[in-house]
Design an enzyme around this catalytic site. Structure first.
Site, PDB file in Angstrom:
ATOM      1  N   ALA A  13      12.479  94.426  38.596  1.00  0.00           N
ATOM      2  CA  ALA A  13      13.230  94.785  39.469  1.00  0.00           C
ATOM      3  C   ALA A  13      12.789  96.509  40.711  1.00  0.00           C
ATOM      4  O   ALA A  13      13.771  96.547  41.012  1.00  0.00           O
ATOM      5  CB  ALA A  13      14.332  94.374  39.349  1.00  0.00           C
ATOM      6  N   SER A  14      11.751  96.789  40.342  1.00  0.00           N
ATOM      7  CA  SER A  14      11.834  98.277  40.932  1.00  0.00           C
ATOM      8  C   SER A  14      10.754  97.739  42.489  1.00  0.00           C
ATOM      9  O   SER A  14      11.016  98.931  43.310  1.00  0.00           O
ATOM     10  CB  SER A  14      10.802  98.740  39.299  1.00  0.00           C
ATOM     11  OG  SER A  14       9.318  98.408  40.315  1.00  0.00           O
ATOM     12  N   TYR A 156      -0.620  79.974  38.727  1.00  0.00           N
ATOM     13  CA  TYR A 156       1.070  79.961  39.126  1.00  0.00           C
ATOM     14  C   TYR A 156       1.856  78.882  38.645  1.00  0.00           C
ATOM     15  O   TYR A 156       3.160  78.302  38.579  1.00  0.00           O
ATOM     16  CB  TYR A 156       0.962  80.607  40.078  1.00  0.00           C
ATOM     17  CG  TYR A 156       1.854  81.323  40.672  1.00  0.00           C
ATOM     18  CD1 TYR A 156       2.511  82.462  40.103  1.00  0.00           C
ATOM     19  CD2 TYR A 156       2.503  80.561  41.960  1.00  0.00           C
ATOM     20  CE1 TYR A 156       3.748  82.849  41.152  1.00  0.00           C
ATOM     21  CE2 TYR A 156       3.676  81.325  42.506  1.00  0.00           C
ATOM     22  CZ  TYR A 156       3.638  82.468  42.349  1.00  0.00           C
ATOM     23  OH  TYR A 156       5.728  83.190  43.044  1.00  0.00           O
ATOM     24  N   ALA A 158       2.067  75.801  37.094  1.00  0.00           N
ATOM     25  CA  ALA A 158       2.268  75.500  35.831  1.00  0.00           C
ATOM     26  C   ALA A 158       3.698  75.862  35.559  1.00  0.00           C
ATOM     27  O   ALA A 158       4.554  75.471  34.740  1.00  0.00           O
ATOM     28  CB  ALA A 158       1.361  75.768  35.444  1.00  0.00           C
ATOM     29  N   ILE A 189       7.506  84.532  51.452  1.00  0.00           N
ATOM     30  CA  ILE A 189       8.771  85.715  51.345  1.00  0.00           C
ATOM     31  C   ILE A 189       7.124  87.010  51.513  1.00  0.00           C
ATOM     32  O   ILE A 189       6.619  86.720  50.595  1.00  0.00           O
ATOM     33  CB  ILE A 189       9.209  86.023  50.410  1.00  0.00           C
ATOM     34  CG1 ILE A 189      10.308  84.825  49.433  1.00  0.00           C
ATOM     35  CG2 ILE A 189      10.123  86.911  50.518  1.00  0.00           C
ATOM     36  CD1 ILE A 189      10.921  84.203  50.675  1.00  0.00           C
TER      37      ILE A 189
END
Ligand code: NAP
Length: 248
Positions: A13-14, A156, A158, A189
């Site tokens: 979350a940084s 990724y 998997a 994103i």
């Protein structure tokens, strides 16, 4: 929708999607425990920015989520310092993309260890707390490639398909305890993770997305915050795509 006096533990979350999630939950009153493997300085700056903007309690805990024992120490510290955890968002993730032919064993192991085992570690160590409290929300960040697969992302995809398995199994285990467990599956994103893609890959994405644009971290944060709210109290074991229709 209010999370006043509730604590949210958000991994990774940084920055990026995790930071947007932490900000969204804080804007609705949640106290925020940021768990990230970034530098102490970067983590403290992110935590302080959220505390200053929203007037909630925040703290940074440096932890590699793929480390089983470190994850336990971190969870125990957060429960101690914040008096409990109501929301767990498993967001930390990495990519090491290569075609199978060129993928090293360590590329596979590293991605599985952070993206999949990291989710297991955090759930494993918060589970007794959630089961005892008989209330809580867990949201895991998967990806549309966990649903569709993608060339160059065997490791990724998997890991992200595995996250959906963990989500559904834990949802079944914890449903009778008043704890919901859901996943979001973002598409393309715009964050540091996707900034490294070349211009032509970005153009291809934007052409393929029915909404003709990449998503923002806030688009994902809004859905996660809904899943953490009372409005979603009868939703569990669900996977919500946040992809502008890409994997439809
Ligand atoms: P990002 O900008 O690269 O941020 C990832 C965060 O996770 C960083 O803060 C990173 O810390 C942290 N992290 C990495 N390894 C960690 C570890 N071992 N322990 C603790 N924290 C760790 O990525 P993002 O785009 O925001 O992605 C967030 C999540 O969304 C990931 O799970 C990703 O797979 C998923 N997702 C993203 C997209 C997209 O298009 N961006 C699409 C689908 C799914 P450092 O600062 O130390 O690197």
């Amino acid at each position: 929708m209010s999370f006043k006096d509730k604590t949210a533990l958000v991994t990774g979350a940084s920055r990026g999607i995790g930071f947007a999630v932490a900000k969204k939950l804080a804007s609705l009153g949640a106290n925020i425990a940021i768990v990230d493997y970034c530098s102490e300085e970067a983590g403290v700056v992110s935590a302080a920015a959220i505390a200053e903007e929203f007037g909630v309690k925040t703290a940074f805990f440096r932890c590699d989520v793929s480390d089983f024992n470190a994850s336990k120490e971190t969870v125990d510290k957060i429960i101690d310092e914040f008096g409990g955890i109501y929301i767990l968002v498993n967001n930390a993730g990495i990519v090491k993309d290569k075609l199978v032919l060129k993928m090293a064993e360590s590329d596979f192991d590293d991605v599985i260890n952070v993206n999949l085992k990291g989710v297991f570690n955090m759930i494993k160590h918060t589970y007794p707390h959630f089961a005892k409290k008989r209330a809580g929300r867990i949201v895991n960040v998967s990806s549309i490639v966990g649903l569709t697969g993608n060339a160059g992302q065997v490791n990724y995809s998997a890991s992200k398909a595995g996250v959906i398995g963990i989500t559904k199994s834990t949802a079944k285990e914890l449903a009778s305890r008043g704890v919901t467990v859901n996943a979001v599956a973002p598409g393309y994103i715009v964050t540091d993770m996707t900034k490294s893609l070349g211009d032509s890959a970005k153009e291809q994405f934007e052409k393929a997305i029915p909404m003709k644009k990449g998503g923002t971290p806030e688009d994902v944060a809004n859905v996660i915050s809904f899943l953490c709210s009372d409005d979603a109290s009868y939703v569990t074991g669900e996977v919500i795509r946040v992809d502008g229709g890409l994997a439809m």
